[in-house]
Motif scaffolding. Structure first.
Motif, PDB file in Angstrom:
ATOM      1  N   ARG A   1      51.163 -26.546  20.892  1.00 41.08           N
ATOM      2  CA  ARG A   1      50.969 -27.971  21.205  1.00 41.08           C
ATOM      3  C   ARG A   1      51.479 -28.772  20.010  1.00 41.08           C
ATOM      4  O   ARG A   1      51.088 -28.494  18.869  1.00 41.08           O
ATOM      5  N   ILE A   2      52.379 -29.726  20.267  1.00 45.56           N
ATOM      6  CA  ILE A   2      52.820 -30.580  19.160  1.00 45.56           C
ATOM      7  C   ILE A   2      52.441 -32.024  19.471  1.00 45.56           C
ATOM      8  O   ILE A   2      52.430 -32.432  20.629  1.00 45.56           O
ATOM      9  N   GLU A   3      52.064 -32.770  18.424  1.00 40.47           N
ATOM     10  CA  GLU A   3      51.697 -34.180  18.624  1.00 40.47           C
ATOM     11  C   GLU A   3      52.119 -34.994  17.406  1.00 40.47           C
ATOM     12  O   GLU A   3      52.147 -34.476  16.288  1.00 40.47           O
ATOM     13  N   PRO A   4      52.472 -36.279  17.645  1.00 42.41           N
ATOM     14  CA  PRO A   4      52.873 -37.119  16.502  1.00 42.41           C
ATOM     15  C   PRO A   4      51.664 -37.469  15.636  1.00 42.41           C
ATOM     16  O   PRO A   4      50.551 -37.591  16.147  1.00 42.41           O
ATOM     17  N   ARG A   5      51.894 -37.624  14.334  1.00 41.86           N
ATOM     18  CA  ARG A   5      50.830 -38.068  13.417  1.00 41.86           C
ATOM     19  C   ARG A   5      51.167 -39.466  12.916  1.00 41.86           C
ATOM     20  O   ARG A   5      52.263 -39.970  13.105  1.00 41.86           O
ATOM     21  N   LYS A   6      50.189 -40.068  12.234  1.00 38.78           N
ATOM     22  CA  LYS A   6      50.396 -41.423  11.695  1.00 38.78           C
ATOM     23  C   LYS A   6      51.553 -41.420  10.693  1.00 38.78           C
ATOM     24  O   LYS A   6      51.754 -40.433   9.990  1.00 38.78           O
ATOM     25  N   PRO A   7      52.289 -42.544  10.565  1.00 43.03           N
ATOM     26  CA  PRO A   7      53.382 -42.590   9.586  1.00 43.03           C
ATOM     27  C   PRO A   7      52.887 -42.221   8.189  1.00 43.03           C
ATOM     28  O   PRO A   7      51.833 -42.693   7.750  1.00 43.03           O
ATOM     29  N   GLY A   8      53.637 -41.352   7.530  1.00 41.75           N
ATOM     30  CA  GLY A   8      53.280 -40.948   6.157  1.00 41.75           C
ATOM     31  C   GLY A   8      52.286 -39.807   6.091  1.00 41.75           C
ATOM     32  O   GLY A   8      51.950 -39.314   5.024  1.00 41.75           O
ATOM     33  N   ALA A   9      51.776 -39.342   7.269  1.00 43.07           N
ATOM     34  CA  ALA A   9      50.729 -38.297   7.250  1.00 43.07           C
ATOM     35  C   ALA A   9      51.309 -36.914   6.983  1.00 43.07           C
ATOM     36  O   ALA A   9      50.594 -35.989   6.618  1.00 43.07           O
ATOM     37  N   GLY A  10      52.633 -36.737   7.181  1.00 40.77           N
ATOM     38  CA  GLY A  10      53.254 -35.447   6.878  1.00 40.77           C
ATOM     39  C   GLY A  10      53.059 -34.424   7.992  1.00 40.77           C
ATOM     40  O   GLY A  10      52.648 -34.746   9.101  1.00 40.77           O
ATOM     41  N   PHE A  11      53.317 -33.146   7.674  1.00 40.87           N
ATOM     42  CA  PHE A  11      53.249 -32.060   8.659  1.00 40.87           C
ATOM     43  C   PHE A  11      51.929 -31.307   8.513  1.00 40.87           C
ATOM     44  O   PHE A  11      51.447 -31.088   7.402  1.00 40.87           O
ATOM     45  N   ARG A  12      51.348 -30.919   9.645  1.00 44.97           N
ATOM     46  CA  ARG A  12      50.124 -30.105   9.576  1.00 44.97           C
ATOM     47  C   ARG A  12      50.214 -28.988  10.601  1.00 44.97           C
ATOM     48  O   ARG A  12      50.618 -29.223  11.746  1.00 44.97           O
ATOM     49  N   PHE A  13      49.857 -27.777  10.189  1.00 46.87           N
ATOM     50  CA  PHE A  13      49.887 -26.625  11.102  1.00 46.87           C
ATOM     51  C   PHE A  13      48.468 -26.114  11.295  1.00 46.87           C
ATOM     52  O   PHE A  13      47.730 -25.947  10.322  1.00 46.87           O
ATOM     53  N   GLU A  14      48.093 -25.884  12.548  1.00 50.60           N
ATOM     54  CA  GLU A  14      46.757 -25.333  12.817  1.00 50.60           C
ATOM     55  C   GLU A  14      46.875 -24.232  13.853  1.00 50.60           C
ATOM     56  O   GLU A  14      47.855 -24.179  14.603  1.00 50.60           O
ATOM     57  N   ASP A  15      45.850 -23.344  13.879  1.00 44.02           N
ATOM     58  CA  ASP A  15      45.855 -22.364  14.968  1.00 44.02           C
ATOM     59  C   ASP A  15      44.478 -22.322  15.613  1.00 44.02           C
ATOM     60  O   ASP A  15      43.463 -22.529  14.952  1.00 44.02           O
ATOM     61  N   GLU A  16      44.496 -22.106  16.926  1.00 41.73           N
ATOM     62  CA  GLU A  16      43.238 -21.966  17.680  1.00 41.73           C
ATOM     63  C   GLU A  16      43.241 -20.613  18.376  1.00 41.73           C
ATOM     64  O   GLU A  16      42.827 -20.474  19.519  1.00 41.73           O
ATOM     65  N   ILE A  17      43.749 -19.629  17.677  1.00 39.35           N
ATOM     66  CA  ILE A  17      43.874 -18.282  18.259  1.00 39.35           C
ATOM     67  C   ILE A  17      42.539 -17.563  18.152  1.00 39.35           C
ATOM     68  O   ILE A  17      41.923 -17.530  17.083  1.00 39.35           O
ATOM     69  N   SER A  18      42.104 -16.985  19.281  1.00 36.48           N
ATOM     70  CA  SER A  18      40.854 -16.203  19.224  1.00 36.48           C
ATOM     71  C   SER A  18      41.162 -14.794  19.709  1.00 36.48           C
ATOM     72  O   SER A  18      42.174 -14.545  20.390  1.00 36.48           O
ATOM     73  N   GLY A  19      40.289 -13.883  19.340  1.00 40.83           N
ATOM     74  CA  GLY A  19      40.426 -12.508  19.838  1.00 40.83           C
ATOM     75  C   GLY A  19      41.624 -11.768  19.281  1.00 40.83           C
ATOM     76  O   GLY A  19      42.076 -10.779  19.871  1.00 40.83           O
TER      77      GLY A  19
END
Length: 694
Positions: free
Chosen positions: A512-530
């Motif tokens: 899932r990709i979504e835009p962030r606020k200007p200047g917020a930069g890049f963020r990577f997250e995971d919601e992997i279970s199991g």
């Protein structure tokens, strides 16, 4: 030094200001007075010791922050000079990170100007205690009270005069010291100014008493004991007032304001006393906190010679004769010549060569640097700005320095075959020195692109190539550092499967990709279970996404301000590998971005133009013609100040355009504000031009 060293008598300070507020002159006079007293170095009146680069003397501006040591009343003052020009914001950041206190300089005529505001905010970020010095009190139009009011209103500071001027403009004779309630007169003399201390003249007594009462009232708000005395109508002793002002200044609750005219040597000695009285020594501030590796435990280092070594490299400078000089601030322990130290950011052990105390460009060799000191080291070849140098047995990483990303680039090429090999080496040296200057080669056009914070910044880099490295370079037209980002959030599934003889490749993810606020930069997250995707494969996906972001799918510009979340996926026991998942992350992310829709972003600059009021219409017209928006306009005397936000693309060559429009009577400052979307039609033109280049 040595046995007599007392850390509580050390002051690490910087002088910060808007360009042309007289900062270098103030620093010069400080060195002049302290040097005369202690016969340290040959500091001649009027020769800018701190501005020792040729470019600085030519342009009359400070570019590099040089560190210098001097003494006053038994105290050691380490002064870190900071530039006022906005293109050198990195120099200001790096200095504020290692200062304990600062003198914020304001021009008695100009007051709070945009760059003084920027630097003030930077100082707030690093919680640096400040005193304010209102300079140029002898200039026509000097208005002490007006500037104090501006500091309160525009900077939101609790600014309180501790001295008030006697006279102003051509009639500026001296100051009234409200702590001692004495009048200090400065009589012009060939070697500076002769000081006379007298009783406060009768015509100013009431004004001085009123200002003293306000000072005591404001400081008693921060000190219960003084409040009690104030309410009982008692006058506290001057030593108690000094103590209370010091405590409140160090706590960031109070800004003592002084005034003078540095060029005429008036008020500088009172400023030196204030630096010692009100600004902190290293022991007055909280101990420095760091961390190391995965432990994530906070490591505390107290400012003491007995602790383990922890120092921050805050500047790297290439010296023709000595090689690479690394400026360091010692937070704890001692740095000794000949010892091995650890660069904890890079995991490298290095041997300390020689150590210096810097007196602007005069250097004094020392055997050791103590906690709380600032000095320069030779021998730390692998160390860069923001790295921590520490004891190998007690590793620690101190908080580094954040630098803004460059916003403008130009192509440079060597003028001759001889220059080709030298150019790469010279640019590498300059990029090591300056974190806001980057160098990359464009494979498609085999050009070298250098990027920085503004036209002046790059102009000086090219000038230094010629003078310091004897490299002649041809410079192309400036290019804007555009960015790309996505328009809408989107879910995307991607499978990377390859079966072609031998071992296959398999990687599968839902993203899932979504835009962030200007200047917020890049963020990577995971919601992997199991355990559907292992930790190392998730890291490979993240690396793949970062690879893809270097060159966006819209026009090949870097991507910013996106959050990517991997929430599902699968692996194969045999065919999955880090390489497969990295490819999956990269290709899947590019596909997802195309589906989410892309837009082009451009750097918006905050521009301030000051010119006589008659030219307002012409200036407004020219800025609006560059897609600029006027955000504020104010008039001071005959001059009008216009503030606008303008895309960087329209500002190239603006200096000469403004000269033409205002018959040479206007000037402007500009700094990067944020990235903003480019109008669609224009974005398509830029993309088309980019494709033709490729």
């Amino acid at each position: 030094m040595g046995k007599g060293y007392n850390i509580s008598k050390v002051r690490n300070i910087g002088v910060t200001a808007h360009i042309d507020a007289g900062k270098t002159t103030v620093t010069e006079r400080i060195l002049f007075f302290t040097g005369k007293k202690h016969k340290m170095g040959e500091v001649h009146d009027g020769e800018a010791t701190m501005d020792w680069m040729v470019q600085e003397q030519e342009r009359g501006i400070t570019i590099t922050s040089a560190a210098t040591t001097t003494f006053w009343n038994g105290h050691r003052i380490n002064i870190i000079d900071t530039p006022g020009h906005v293109d050198f914001t990195a120099e200001v950041e790096r200095s504020l990170r290692v200062l304990d206190g600062a003198v914020a300089l304001f021009c008695a005529v100009g007051g709070v100007q945009p760059q003084s505001e920027t630097v003030w905010r930077q100082a707030e970020k690093y919680r640096v205690p400040r005193i304010a010095f209102i300079n140029k009190m002898d200039r026509a139009g000097a208005d002490f009270e007006g500037v104090v009011k501006e500091i309160k209103e525009e900077l939101g500071a609790n600014a309180v005069p501790v001295t008030i001027p006697i006279g102003a403009e051509a009639d500026f004779q001296g100051v009234i010291d409200l702590v001692e309630m004495k009048a200090i007169y400065y009589d012009d003399a060939p070697d500076g100014a002769v000081i006379r201390e007298e009783e406060i003249p009768a015509n100013l007594l009431e004004k001085a008493r009123k200002a003293e009462a306000e000072m005591i009232e404001r400081i008693s708000e921060q000190d219960d004991r003084l409040m009690e005395q104030f309410l009982n109508g008692e006058t506290p002793a001057s030593s108690e007032v000094v103590h209370a002002i010091r405590a409140a200044t160090i706590a960031g609750q109070f800004i003592p304001v002084l005034c003078g005219a540095a060029f005429k040597n008036k008020g500088v000695r009172r400023l030196l006393d204030a630096i010692i009285d009100y600004l902190p020594s290293p022991v007055d501030l909280p101990p420095v906190i760091g961390a190391y590796k995965e432990a994530n435990d906070e490591l505390i280092r107290h400012p003491s010679d007995d602790g383990p070594l922890a120092a921050l490299a805050f500047k790297v400078q290439t010296d023709k004769h000595m090689g690479k000089l690394t400026y360091v601030r010692i937070y704890s322990g001692m740095l000794r010549a000949g010892e091995f130290v650890l660069n904890s950011n890079r995991g490298k052990k290095q041997r300390v060569g020689r150590l210096f105390e810097m007196h602007a460009n005069h250097r004094q060799v020392v055997e050791e640097l103590h906690a709380g000191e600032v000095g320069a080291v030779i021998g730390l070849a692998e160390t860069r700005t923001g790295d921590t140098v520490c004891n190998p047995d007690h590793p620690i990483v101190l908080e580094s320095i954040d630098f803004p990303a460059p916003v403008i680039g130009v192509a440079v090429s060597p003028a001759s075959r001889d220059d080709r090999s030298k150019l790469g080496k010279a640019l590498y040296c300059l990029a090591e020195e300056d974190p806001t200057f980057t160098v990359r080669s464009n494979e498609e056009t085999s050009e070298v692109i250098i990027s920085g914070m503004g036209e002046l910044h790059l102009e000086i880099i090219v000038d230094r190539l010629r003078r310091e490295f004897n490299v002649e370079a041809m410079v192309g037209t400036p290019q804007v550092a555009y960015r790309e980002t996505i328009i809408t959030p989107i879910d995307h599934e991607y499978r990377h499967v390859k079966q072609s003889g031998g071992r296959g490749q398999y990687a599968h993810m839902r993203l899932r990709i979504e835009p962030r606020k200007p200047g917020a930069g890049f963020r990577f997250e995971d919601e992997i279970s199991g355990g559907k995707i292992t930790r190392e494969y998730l890291r490979a996906i993240e690396r793949g996404i970062i690879d893809a972001m270097m060159k966006g799918p819209y026009a090949g510009f870097p991507m910013v301000d996106i959050q990517a979340t991997v929430y599902d996926g699968s692996m194969h026991d045999v065919d999955s590998s880090e390489h497969a998942f990295r490819t999956c992350g990269s290709a899947g992310f590019r596909e997802a971005c195309k589906r989410a829709g892309l837009k082009l972003l451009e750097p918006m600059m905050s521009v301030e133009v000051v010119a006589p009021g008659d030219y307002t219409g012409a200036i407004t017209g020219s800025l609006c013609g560059k897609r600029g928006k006027i955000v504020a306009m104010e008039t001071k005397g005959t001059a009008t100040t216009l503030r606008a936000r303008v895309p960087l693309g329209g500002m190239f060559g603006y200096a000469s355009e403004l000269r033409n429009v205002t018959s040479g009577r206007g000037n402007f400052t500009m700094h990067f504000e944020h990235y903003e979307a480019v109008p669609y039609a224009l974005a398509e033109e830029i993309v088309e031009a980019r494709r033709k280049e490729a």
